[in-house]
Design an enzyme around this catalytic site. Structure first.
Site, short mmCIF file in Angstrom:
data_model
loop_
_atom_site.label_atom_id
_atom_site.label_comp_id
_atom_site.label_asym_id
_atom_site.label_seq_id
_atom_site.Cartn_x
_atom_site.Cartn_y
_atom_site.Cartn_z
N ASP A 173 -18.45 -9.80 25.89
CA ASP A 173 -17.07 -9.78 26.41
C ASP A 173 -16.12 -9.79 25.21
O ASP A 173 -16.56 -9.98 24.07
CB ASP A 173 -16.90 -11.04 27.27
CG ASP A 173 -15.64 -11.00 28.13
OD1 ASP A 173 -14.98 -9.95 28.20
OD2 ASP A 173 -15.34 -12.04 28.75
N GLU A 217 -12.88 -5.97 22.39
CA GLU A 217 -11.89 -4.89 22.09
C GLU A 217 -11.50 -4.86 20.62
O GLU A 217 -11.25 -3.76 20.13
CB GLU A 217 -10.65 -5.09 22.97
CG GLU A 217 -10.92 -4.91 24.45
CD GLU A 217 -11.65 -6.10 25.09
OE1 GLU A 217 -11.59 -7.20 24.48
OE2 GLU A 217 -12.25 -5.94 26.14
N ASP A 276 -10.91 -7.76 34.26
CA ASP A 276 -10.36 -8.86 35.04
C ASP A 276 -9.45 -8.38 36.16
O ASP A 276 -8.23 -8.40 36.05
CB ASP A 276 -9.63 -9.82 34.09
CG ASP A 276 -10.59 -10.41 33.07
OD1 ASP A 276 -11.81 -10.27 33.25
OD2 ASP A 276 -10.11 -11.02 32.10
#
Ligand SMILES: *[C@@H]1O[C@H](CO)[C@@H](O)[C@H](O)[C@H]1NC(C)=O
Length: 922
Positions: free
Chosen positions: A479, A482, A560
């Protein structure tokens, strides 16, 4: 999960003023970026190719190009890769620009094919290869492509090509060239302006798709509207909390691949560039025009010449690789939440699935399992015996996935940090020191995965001996890659950070997450060989951030989302855009990450989610518990039914993944993928196909009692729940009214409309089991859905479901066909029946014996027999014995109509040649 929960932490640490900076509207718009302001919409600068410099050498054309006003010089190279045209332009003088590594596949150079010169004059060069024609116009520089005489794409038809050359800083340079500031973050730009702009036109095409990841419609809307509708599609990987829907906003992943489709031709363009990119779309009667602007890097543009959707995807697979063959378990249902508290909680949820007879394969742990948010550790208070816990899960056939992120807590007694620091494996700041930012663990540094040494080091951390508390039953979730940095500009890393080889973060930002994912993949791959032997263990790693090539590594979810109806609806175009951009292993969080879905939304989301290639339930820390049995009993029954439907279809889904692996074909497909000439489908994204054979029409509105479904007219369809035939296409479909091309289908809460395509054979395994592991060796049911010529075909791929043994030929591929009243099972490449337009089968490696399987066919259902299902006899060819056969329902379920001919217990091996003849009993 996103950064929202960190707001309190940050407020305490940095003061309330900086909290302001984390609101979504504080992300950049075009007007906030110097390069976008400079180049967006800018037209008319002339670039030209020097006719004397043109050289044609087999598959490669080279030329010198100049910017006519400044004289800046560039090298142009056009290479023909047989159906793929690569156009590469770099600065002639300075070769310091970043060329994205890792994405391109090594086979690409071998497939080059010589051009045939058809014309050359002082103003242009015309080349031919197969049905593709290329025209290079010298001044102003322009490239036009056509396929079989139909214009397909043009480069620089609108003269928006701009290539800012690297230069020395000078007095009086415009503001924003060497520095810019956004919301208190200053970006020093040591290389100055270095953006590239280009325009691509798709003449005659009204629809373009792809360039994920955006929460936008599937057919890309023009960016020529007002206000927010005038913002270009942004490709810049960001952690956007509770992202807005119907927006061009950049999300977690970026794949700079755009497809254009019209009746008769599909084509695509892919720009291999990992810097921030902005794409404008406009359309008029002449077709679609696009402008692409990247902040840095080089122009490395690939045209995929098609001419049909399957070929375009295959061409893209040749460039960037195809989908990794997933483990069977990863195609089952995944149960996640932030967080399962402790070992008792995990084992309790595991038992709950068994108590409620709901199959599932994987339970997940979010960040709270960690000791102080230090990856590769466990919180000993809640997870004192993680190996025991994993062993107990394994006994029931289940796996564990834990989250491991790229931010490393800066604490000297934490071995991952001290090794990273002393090995110089972290990303540096602009001053050459280890970059420090704020994330879940507090002050953190980030693994620099552009550095091969960092990747090797990171991979080694996953070995069973180094990762204490891990077992070979543990898989990974990446996760925040980025990367998400709570106190960074736009919640990410400063663009002037420095990676391995002096590369600015600006130049590689969009591939950052994929390289981290790749390093984790390497770790699990090495661990698999250590613990399972030479055939290894296929890694399973979910990622949030992605780039071109991510398909080679694993699954992605859409981040999300909210537990609200519009988010359910938008999950379809989001997953379609990713799928069509070559990343098929995708799904959205069921039933929405934030918030508490009511029973209706919860049910509808599972009913759709069972057809996402990646099928996971997940919920935010503050959301109420929502394991499938925590609603009322009816809801539990419906969710169980949806999950079981998925498990029954695993043989079909697995076969589709094989086709994704060998031929780069998506699982979720827009209708036009299979029915490319039905123009009504071109902008459709509220229904989709799973593979070639199953049409899914989700219910995405509260209180719906019916929904419109478009059934492509060129074939007939069957209700997938009951087996009842819609009327043959020739009569216009069952419920089709005179005025509307759509069917109004009644819906109830028990299921969503699903249809089986006439002409297909779908293999299923219908015995309800705890998990996919227990289904291994289970008998098969074959659903044979006849088309208007009373024929059908399908395929089945089988291997061990977990190792790389398939690479040495330990698998079997079956072609299932029904024609002239004979159903036959033969060894043949699955592409021969599922992908007849390409029909390039993958041969078994020399000497391979294939897979042995004892599994048998226990049931065959034939739908759509001429004259109905009554009065047929079935015999195995070469034997005179009749099989038990007679009318019956499609599924082993009470109350369904007798819609097909059921052949009971034929007992024939699934992996052997046989055929069954049907005849009318006289
Ligand atoms: C019916 O299906 C068979 C097998 O897939 C195919 O060859 C044939 O063209 C189809 N016929 C029609 C009318 O669609």
């Amino acid at each position: 999960m996103g950064w929202v929960r960190s707001l309190t932490v940050i407020a305490l640490t940095f003061g309330a003023a900086s909290v302001e900076a984390f609101k979504e509207q504080e992300f950049k718009k075009c007007a906030d970026s110097g390069f976008c302001e400079r180049l967006r919409g800018k037209q008319g600068d002339s670039y030209s190719a020097d006719p004397k410099s043109i050289q044609l050498n087999g598959a490669v054309v080279t030329a010198k190009v100049q910017h006519d006003a400044s004289g800046a010089a560039y090298d142009l190279q056009l290479t023909n890769y047989n159906g793929i045209l690569r156009m590469h332009i770099d600065e002639a003088a300075s070769k310091h620009r970043f060329q994205v590594p890792w994405v391109l596949q090594s086979e690409l150079p071998d497939s080059s094919q010589a051009w045939t010169k058809t014309r050359q004059s002082s103003s242009l060069l015309q080349l031919q290869s197969g049905s593709a024609q290329l025209t290079l116009t010298f001044k102003p520089l322009r490239v036009d492509l056509s396929i079989a005489g139909t214009p397909a794409a043009s480069f620089n038809a609108r003269q928006m090509f701009q290539y800012e050359y690297l230069r020395e800083k000078q007095e009086g340079d415009p503001a924003g060239w060497w520095e810019e500031t956004f919301k208190g973050h200053t970006d020093s730009k040591p290389k100055g302006p270095q953006a590239i702009s280009l325009d691509l036109s798709f003449p005659g095409f009204q629809h373009v798709y792809g360039i994920p990841e955006h929460a936008a419609s599937f057919a890309l809307k023009p960016t020529t509207g007002e206000g927010i509708e005038s913002e270009p599609y942004r490709l810049y990987n960001l952690d956007v909390f509770e992202y807005n829907l119907d927006s061009t906003f950049g999300l977690y992943g970026s794949i700079p691949l755009m497809l254009a489709h019209k009746a008769g031709l599909t084509t695509a363009a892919f720009w291999l560039n990992a810097a921030e990119m902005l794409v404008d779309v406009a359309s008029d009667n002449s077709g679609t025009q696009t402008q692409w602007v990247a902040e840095a890097g080089v122009l490395d543009l690939f045209f995929l010449l098609g001419p049909d959707p399957a070929t375009v995807l295959q061409q893209y697979g040749r460039i960037s690789g195809t989908t990794a063959m997933p483990q069977m378990f990863s195609l089952g249902y995944h149960q996640c939440r932030w967080n399962y508290k402790d070992e008792t909680d995990v084992l309790g949820v595991n038992a709950g699935f068994d108590q409620h007879d709901i199959p599932y394969d994987v339970i997940w742990l979010d960040i709270e399992y960690l000791d102080d948010k230090k990856y590769f550790t466990w919180d000993k208070n809640y997870f004192p015996t993680p190996i025991d816990m994993q062993d107990k899960l394994a006994v029931t056939g289940r796996k564990l996935v834990v989250i491991i992120d790229p931010h490393i807590k800066r604490k000297s007694d934490y071995y991952v940090f001290s090794e990273g620091e002393s090995g110089s494996y972290f990303t540096k700041n602009k001053d050459g020191k280890d970059y420090e930012g704020w994330c879940w663990p507090g002050s953190s540094s980030w693994v620099d995965c552009l550095n091969p040494a960092s990747r090797d080091w990171w991979a080694g951390l996953f070995s069973l001996s180094r990762f204490q508390g891990s077992t070979k039953n543990l898989y990974i979730w990446n996760d925040m890659n980025e990367p998400s940095v709570f106190n960074g500009p736009e919640v990410t890393m400063p663009k002037d950070n420095i990676h391995h080889g002096g590369v600015e973060h600006r130049e590689m930002h969009n591939i950052n997450g994929a390289l981290f994912h790749a390093a984790t993949w390497q770790g699990l791959e090495e661990r698999g060989r250590d613990s399972y032997g030479s055939d290894g263990d296929r890694p399973f790693i979910l990622t949030r951030s992605a780039f071109a090539g991510t398909q080679r590594l694993g699954a992605l979810w859409t981040g999300d989302n909210k537990a609200e109806w519009p988010a359910l609806k938008f999950s379809v175009p989001m997953c379609l855009s990713l799928s069509i951009a070559g990343l098929p292993f995708v799904g959205a969080d069921i039933a929405g990450f934030f918030g508490n879905p009511d029973a209706e939304l919860f049910t509808r989301w599972y009913q759709l989610g069972a057809f996402y290639p990646f099928f996971r339930g997940h919920a935010h820390l503050e959301a109420k518990r929502r394991e499938p049995w925590l609603y009322d009993g009816t809801t539990t029954d419906r969710v169980r039914e949806a999950i079981r439907m998925r498990y029954a279809l695993l043989p079909y889904v697995y076969t589709l993944f094989r086709l994704a692996h060998t031929h780069n074909q998506p699982l979720m497909r827009p209708l036009w993928y299979e029915f490319p000439d039905e123009a009504e489908t071109f902008s459709m994204d509220d229904q989709f196909l799973l593979g070639p054979s199953i049409l899914v029409a989700p219910v995405t509105e509260a209180g719906a009692s019916s929904r419109e479904v478009y059934l492509p007219t060129s074939t007939r369809w069957y209700n997938f729940h009951s087996g009842t035939a819609m009327k043959p296409a020739s009569t216009g479909g069952l419920l089709r009214s005179q005025e509307s091309p759509k069917n109004s289908i009644k819906v109830d809460m028990d299921s969503i409309p699903i249809f089986l395509r006439g002409g297909s054979i779908v293999p299923r395994q219908e015995r309800a089991r705890r998990s996919s592991l227990q289904m291994q060796g289970d008998p098969f049911t074959l659903i044979v859905a006849l088309n208007d010529s009373a024929a059908a075909s399908g395929a089945l791929y089988l291997d061990d479901g977990h190792s790389f043994a398939y690479k040495r030929g330990v698998y079997t591929e079956r072609a299932l066909t029904y024609a002239d009243s004979v159903l036959s099972n033969a060894a043949a490449g699955i592409a021969s029946t599922l992908l007849p337009s390409l029909d390039v089968s993958v041969p078994l490696p020399a000497g391979a014996k294939g897979l042995k399987s004892d599994a048998v066919v226990e049931r065959i259902v034939v739908l759509g027999l001429p004259g109905g299902p009554a009065g047929w006899k079935a015999t195995v060819q070469g034997s005179s014995q009749f099989l038990q056969a007679g009318p019956g329902p499609l599924r082993l379920k009470q109350g369904l109509p007798e819609s097909g001919l059921i052949i009971r217990k034929p007992g024939l091996p699934i992996a052997a040649e046989w055929s069954i003849r049907l005849s009318k009993s006289s």
